[in-house]
Design a protein around this motif. Structure first.
Motif, PDB file in Angstrom:
ATOM      1  N   MET A   1       0.628  -1.208   0.174  1.00 30.81           N
ATOM      2  CA  MET A   1      -0.064  -0.038  -0.008  1.00 30.81           C
ATOM      3  C   MET A   1       0.774   1.321  -0.048  1.00 30.81           C
ATOM      4  N   VAL A   8      -8.799   6.434   0.665  1.00 32.13           N
ATOM      5  CA  VAL A   8     -10.565   7.008   0.155  1.00 32.13           C
ATOM      6  C   VAL A   8     -10.275   8.791   0.868  1.00 32.13           C
ATOM      7  N   ILE A  11      -9.521   9.812  -3.406  1.00 31.86           N
ATOM      8  CA  ILE A  11     -10.249   9.373  -4.658  1.00 31.86           C
ATOM      9  C   ILE A  11     -11.234  10.047  -4.581  1.00 31.86           C
ATOM     10  N   ALA A  15     -12.464  13.276  -6.600  1.00 27.18           N
ATOM     11  CA  ALA A  15     -13.837  12.475  -7.940  1.00 27.18           C
ATOM     12  C   ALA A  15     -14.835  14.058  -7.019  1.00 27.18           C
ATOM     13  N   PHE A  51     -14.905  13.414 -18.257  1.00 27.19           N
ATOM     14  CA  PHE A  51     -14.520  12.630 -17.206  1.00 27.19           C
ATOM     15  C   PHE A  51     -13.386  11.069 -17.398  1.00 27.19           C
ATOM     16  N   LYS A  52     -12.583  11.814 -17.185  1.00 30.17           N
ATOM     17  CA  LYS A  52     -11.300  10.386 -17.023  1.00 30.17           C
ATOM     18  C   LYS A  52     -11.039   9.464 -15.783  1.00 30.17           C
ATOM     19  N   THR A  53     -11.064   7.675 -15.736  1.00 27.86           N
ATOM     20  CA  THR A  53     -10.566   7.763 -14.220  1.00 27.86           C
ATOM     21  C   THR A  53      -9.056   7.564 -14.813  1.00 27.86           C
ATOM     22  N   PRO A  58      -5.638  -1.931  -9.259  1.00 25.14           N
ATOM     23  CA  PRO A  58      -6.534  -2.797 -10.021  1.00 25.14           C
ATOM     24  C   PRO A  58      -7.588  -2.376  -8.448  1.00 25.14           C
ATOM     25  N   GLY A  59      -8.379  -1.640  -8.952  1.00 26.77           N
ATOM     26  CA  GLY A  59     -10.365  -1.805  -8.688  1.00 26.77           C
ATOM     27  C   GLY A  59      -9.677   0.079  -8.013  1.00 26.77           C
ATOM     28  N   ILE A  60      -8.685   0.062  -7.175  1.00 29.05           N
ATOM     29  CA  ILE A  60      -8.084   1.794  -6.609  1.00 29.05           C
ATOM     30  C   ILE A  60      -7.918   2.943  -7.880  1.00 29.05           C
ATOM     31  N   ALA A  61      -9.685   4.114  -8.305  1.00 21.59           N
ATOM     32  CA  ALA A  61      -8.891   4.004  -9.117  1.00 21.59           C
ATOM     33  C   ALA A  61     -10.179   5.791  -8.696  1.00 21.59           C
ATOM     34  N   THR A  62      -9.241   6.621  -8.706  1.00 23.76           N
ATOM     35  CA  THR A  62     -10.498   8.116  -9.161  1.00 23.76           C
ATOM     36  C   THR A  62     -10.883   9.228 -10.009  1.00 23.76           C
ATOM     37  N   VAL A  63     -11.123   9.852 -10.395  1.00 29.58           N
ATOM     38  CA  VAL A  63     -11.488  10.541 -11.399  1.00 29.58           C
ATOM     39  C   VAL A  63     -10.696  11.994 -11.595  1.00 29.58           C
ATOM     40  N   VAL A 119     -18.999   9.615   1.617  1.00 30.05           N
ATOM     41  CA  VAL A 119     -18.198   8.502   1.228  1.00 30.05           C
ATOM     42  C   VAL A 119     -17.314   9.426   2.333  1.00 30.05           C
TER      43      VAL A 119
END
Lengths: 135, 119
Positions: A1, A8, A11, A15, A51-53, A58-63, A119
């Motif tokens: 990590m 979080v 993220i 967003a 918007f783009k990721t 893997p799986g941990i993404a923001t925008v 969140v």
């Protein structure tokens, strides 16, 4: 990590910035919805963020907002010879903005902003609870 | 037993996994309006099983191994598979379960502390 530092808070925070930019574009679109221009080329067209990721793991993404584009709604030609900015045929072009769609967009981005705030609040509370574990 | 297992048992690993899943579900909610974003989630039981199997699988590896794509109830035109109702309920459930694991840990720490103090 340790090397993928997207928490979080990052993220949800990023967003929120993206949604805020979307809300800002909606505001400028609505503000310009009633404006007219003397030619089709100079008439205002609605602007939209793309918007783009941003993926860290893997799986941990923001925008993030990739870019802001002009929409392809054609400005409406209106015959109004009394208008001082009318061209030689007496026509003006009204801004290419779909007000109803903008309002729907506004509600959607506000809701999604709220989701991210929620969140953030949950994550904050859980982190604080974990910190107070031995009390 | 794997390192750290003796002190906190299953709850320690479970808390780490819950925290990872929290970030994952937060990513899904963050990308609710991104075209072509595919929502992902961890099969929690599978990940916990892998992380506690004792064959040296780290929590990170276990989480990655149990990663899957969410199957949307209704396909959307822009290719985005995030359904806010699903994500929000999953997020709430995960947060409550994180809190539950935390109280298990609290109990365990209390037991250890009283054993240490010998009162």
């Amino acid at each position: 990590m340790a090397n993928n530092n997207l928490s979080v808070f990052d993220i949800a925070g990023r967003a929120m910035s993206a949604q805020m930019l979307r809300l800002n574009t909606t505001a400028s679109n609505l503000a310009n919805a009633g404006s007219s221009s003397s030619s089709e080329a100079t008439a205002f067209r609605a602007i939209k963020p793309v918007f783009k990721t941003v993926t860290q793991a893997p799986g941990i993404a923001t925008v993030q907002v990739d870019r802001v584009v002009s929409s392809n709604i054609t400005p409406t030609k209106r015959h109004d010879p009394t208008n001082p900015i009318a061209d030689k045929n007496g026509d003006v072009w009204d801004a290419g903005v779909d007000s109803a769609a903008e309002l729907v967009d506004m509600i959607e981005s506000a809701r999604q902003y709220q989701n991210n705030v929620q969140v953030l609040q949950t994550a904050k509370q859980l982190t604080l609870d974990t910190l107070r574990l031995d009390k | 037993m794997a390192n750290g297992e003796t002190l906190f048992g299953l709850s320690g690993t479970a808390l780490q996994l819950r925290s990872q899943r929290l970030a994952l579900l937060a990513s899904n909610i963050a990308n609710a309006a991104t075209p072509n974003y595919k929502a992902r989630d961890i099969d929690f039981n599978k990940a916990l099983e892998a992380a506690t199997s004792g064959n040296g699988t780290s929590v990170d590896q276990a989480a990655r191994g149990a990663l899957g794509y969410r199957v949307p109830l209704e396909a959307s035109l822009d290719g985005n598979t995030v359904e806010l109702s699903t994500e929000q309920t999953q997020f709430a459930e995960n947060a409550v379960k994180y809190r539950t694991t935390l109280s298990f840990l609290e109990g365990r720490i209390g037991t250890i502390m009283s054993a240490l103090k010998g009162e």
